[in-house]
Design an enzyme around this catalytic site. Structure first.
Site, PDB file in Angstrom:
ATOM      1  N   GLU A   1      30.076 -47.818 -26.319  1.00  0.00           N
ATOM      2  CA  GLU A   1      30.504 -48.252 -27.649  1.00  0.00           C
ATOM      3  C   GLU A   1      31.950 -48.736 -27.663  1.00  0.00           C
ATOM      4  OE1 GLU A   1      31.010 -46.532 -32.193  1.00  0.00           O
ATOM      5  OE2 GLU A   1      30.636 -45.161 -30.531  1.00  0.00           O
ATOM      6  N   ASP A   2      32.824 -48.009 -26.957  1.00  0.00           N
ATOM      7  CA  ASP A   2      34.268 -48.251 -27.113  1.00  0.00           C
ATOM      8  C   ASP A   2      34.903 -49.051 -25.981  1.00  0.00           C
ATOM      9  OD1 ASP A   2      34.178 -46.855 -29.462  1.00  0.00           O
ATOM     10  OD2 ASP A   2      34.707 -44.941 -28.552  1.00  0.00           O
TER      11      ASP A   2
END
Length: 709
Positions: free
Chosen positions: A76-77
């Site tokens: 996600e990051d």
């Protein structure tokens, strides 16, 4: 902050066969992927996945879970991809990381909707592997520990979500230590004044009590030893949130709360649990109503222990939990106990999570819910419920929430049993389906293949599973009825216009009207969302011109050409929706400042509101000069037996008498009857009365009348 080598050494300490290289490789990958990213606290981002992994070591999880914790935010990051993770760490780790990845990029309607959607995706991932939830809970725990660095509004939202969703989930899988800490951290954010008050009182109590817990432990251990029992006794202070919740539930002050301290007695086997209970009750008076035997009737997460409250050492009201060593392991580690490493190799069983009934029920609710809001409502009900224990005639134990009924019992056994339930025997006696079940009841469900759940059951059912299944069945039933009615209405409309009806032609109208299938279009017509004439106009464009001519004629009528006496030219005139006046009715006009004249039937209930305002009343009547082609909308209300086919028969009768239904809605629906409201295009009141008379002669239709308000 936990260090890489400390993490590896901890894992190797409980699992000498752990894949050290894989863990180190995951750490390096995560550190490079997160790069210069910082937490809100200013710490390097890599500190977070390290702390999450450290939390999981408490439960002696396998190497794949540790690696997943280190990688859980990379998809996600960072720029990392699932393909990279698969190539470096294998399919199993990639699947786990993908399951834990936060899916918060989708824009949703509200925080509650987002919460439900995230929880829905979490459950789907959990259904594949419960380790996803373990990593997620550890992730949430560390985020809560560092929540003070976030803005106040975000802190409250996350704390509320934690209290409502993640803490109950931790309890359900037996991770009670995580559950307790999540509740305390959320409590501190949501109720800071209450938290400070409780903590202040606890500090004063500690200062006053001194070594009270140690003295009480010693005395209790001596009593058990004298009874010939080998037992480990531990003592603890109640958690802040637990204290506050009890104060709120019992509406008492802190001074009245006696059992601030609790003790745990751990013995060898279940038989010793009951011997220890006897010894404690012989030594100390038991507090009535404060006893629970979760050994004979375990909680839904398989938690087992005996809970009792006594006037214990030093005359203090004291809570004592008694359990065997195996029960203690399960209570401490929950489902994580299946991933702990025993002598002789790994002891985890990936099928265990599929045997957890509560998870199956949540997944069933997920499939049955019509919206995220409904899903969240039911899952909260399912997770927070206190328990009662009932039995089938064959002795199967069914766990239900307090206040559950035979309807809930039937759906807990099987959805099909609930859908066909017609009655119940409780302890051998016929009981109403709304009867509240009690601990120890034996329940036998009576069924019929002809039965379907009525709408009234939804207000009786308590469990999320039952209410979701009832709603789903009702939606399916209602859709089938609306589809049948819509098809009949459309055929009637085509026939009335002298147009040929072919179902294959409807495909031309789907795109324009915004429907994905012909069945969806039929259903929308049956619900009154789409007018049949709109569909006719899409298939035959010439009908659009005819409708425009009709509209111009109606507009001209509104400008003063209405066949009504007593109106001044140029005044705006409206036929009231409360009574739908028709040619042939006795009518009256009511003046509304700035809104023209509203025409009502003389016995309309709405006229009571202006009975003391004679200056607004106009003496009006029909001229009798209505044209044959002019149609008016009349409203009727029909009460009928609630059984399949009644909608179709009703619409057929109306069509046979040249009525055109422009609106239909089911306003009430019970197990034995239903009430329909229908707006019908007719020529005059005599035409509508003919339709009403025909409907009243239909078997199964009990009442047909024109509403008057």
């Amino acid at each position: 902050m936990m260090r890489q080598m400390e993490l590896v050494e901890t894992v190797r300490g409980y699992d000498p066969e752990a894949d050290e290289d894989l863990i180190n490789k995951a750490y390096v990958f995560a550190m490079r992927a997160h790069g210069a990213q910082k937490r809100a606290s200013g710490d390097p981002y890599i500190s977070h996945p390290l702390e999450v992994a450290g939390i999981l070591t408490r439960y002696r999880v396998d190497s794949q879970s540790i690696v997943t914790a280190l990688l859980h935010d990379t998809l996600e990051d960072t720029l990392a991809t699932r393909e990279e993770i698969t190539g470096l760490f294998g399919d199993e780790v990639a699947r786990l990381v993908d399951g834990v990845t936060k899916l918060s990029k989708v824009e949703l309607v509200s925080d509650e909707t987002q919460q439900a959607e995230n929880f829905r995706k979490l459950l789907l991932a959990m259904s594949d592997d419960i380790r996803v939830l373990m990593v997620k809970l550890a992730d949430r725990l560390h985020n809560m520990r560092t929540i003070g660095y976030l803005k106040p509004d975000k802190r409250r939202r996350i704390a509320q979500e934690t209290m409502e969703i993640y803490a109950p989930l931790a309890e359900r899988v037996g991770l009670n230590e995580i559950k307790d800490e999540l509740q305390d951290l959320s409590f501190q954010v949501l109720e800071p004044d209450a938290y400070d008050t409780v903590m202040g009182r606890l500090q004063k109590l500690r200062a006053h009590a001194g070594d009270l817990i140690q003295r009480m432990k010693t005395e209790l251990a001596q009593k058990l030893f004298a009874a010939g029992l080998s037992a480990e006794v531990t003592g603890r202070e109640k958690r802040p949130f637990s204290i506050w919740r009890k104060l709120e539930q019992k509406k008492i002050s802190f001074e009245q709360l006696a059992d601030v301290f609790g003790f745990r007695v751990i013995v060898t086997d279940p038989a010793d649990c009951y011997r220890a209970l006897g010894a404690i009750h012989r030594a100390y008076p038991m507090v009535p109503g404060e006893f629970d035997d979760y050994i004979s009737t375990p909680k839904r997460n398989n938690y087992q222990s005996i809970h009792t409250v006594v006037i214990g050492p030093e005359r203090m009201r004291t809570e004592i939990q008694i359990r065997s060593r195996e029960m203690h392991e399960r209570a401490e580690y929950g489902l994580a106990a299946h991933w702990r490493y025993k002598t002789g190799g790994k002891g985890h069983d990936l099928q265990t999570q599929k045997e957890e009934r509560w998870l199956k029920e949540l997944l069933e609710i997920l499939n049955d819910a019509a919206s995220f809001r409904e899903f969240l409502e039911h899952t909260k009900l399912n997770m927070y419920a206190d328990q009662v224990f009932c039995f089938t005639p064959k002795g199967r134990l069914i766990q239900l929430p307090q206040g559950a009924t035979p309807i809930d019992f039937a759906y807990a056994v099987h959805t099909d049993l609930g859908n066909t339930c017609v009655g119940a025997k409780v302890n051998g006696q016929i009981k109403a389906l709304h009867t509240i079940l009690r601990n120890g009841d034996q329940v036998e469900i009576l069924t019929s293949s002809e039965q379907t759940p009525p709408a009234s059951w939804e207000s009786v059912a308590v469990t999320g599973k039952a209410r979701a299944a009832i709603r789903r069945t009702l939606r399916q039933k209602t859709r089938a009825e609306h589809l049948s009615v819509g098809k009949r209405l459309l055929r009637t409309t085509f026939a009335g216009a002298g147009r040929r009806f072919r179902e294959k032609d409807l495909g031309k109208a789907l795109l324009t009207l915004g429907f994905g299938s012909i069945d969806d279009l039929y259903t929308a017509i049956g619900e009154g969302v789409v007018a049949p004439r709109d569909v006719l106009a899409e298939i035959y464009p010439a009908e659009k011109k005819r409708r425009r001519r009709t509209k111009r004629k109606a507009d001209a009528a509104r400008e003063g050409a209405l066949p009504i006496r007593g109106l001044q030219p140029g005044v705006a005139v409206h036929f009231s929706d409360c009574c739908h006046p028709l040619p042939g009715d006795r009518i009256v006009g009511i003046a509304h400042q700035g809104r023209g004249i509203h025409i009502h039937v003389i016995d309309c209930g709405s006229l009571e509101l202006v009975q003391d305002m004679p200056e607004r009343w106009l003496d009006t009547s029909w001229t009798g000069d209505t044209e044959d082609e002019q149609l008016y909308v009349g409203r009727i209300e029909a009460e009928m037996v609630n059984r399949p086919g009644m909608l179709s028969r009703t619409t057929a009768v109306i069509a046979q008498h040249d009525g055109n239904i422009v609106f239909l809605r089911m306003t009430k629906s019970q197990s034995d009857f239903a009430v329909l409201t229908l707006d019908i295009e007719v020529r005059d009141v005599r035409h509508l009365n003919d339709i009403i008379a025909a409907l009243r002669h239909e078997p199964g239709i009990d009442r047909v009348e024109r509403p008057r308000s």
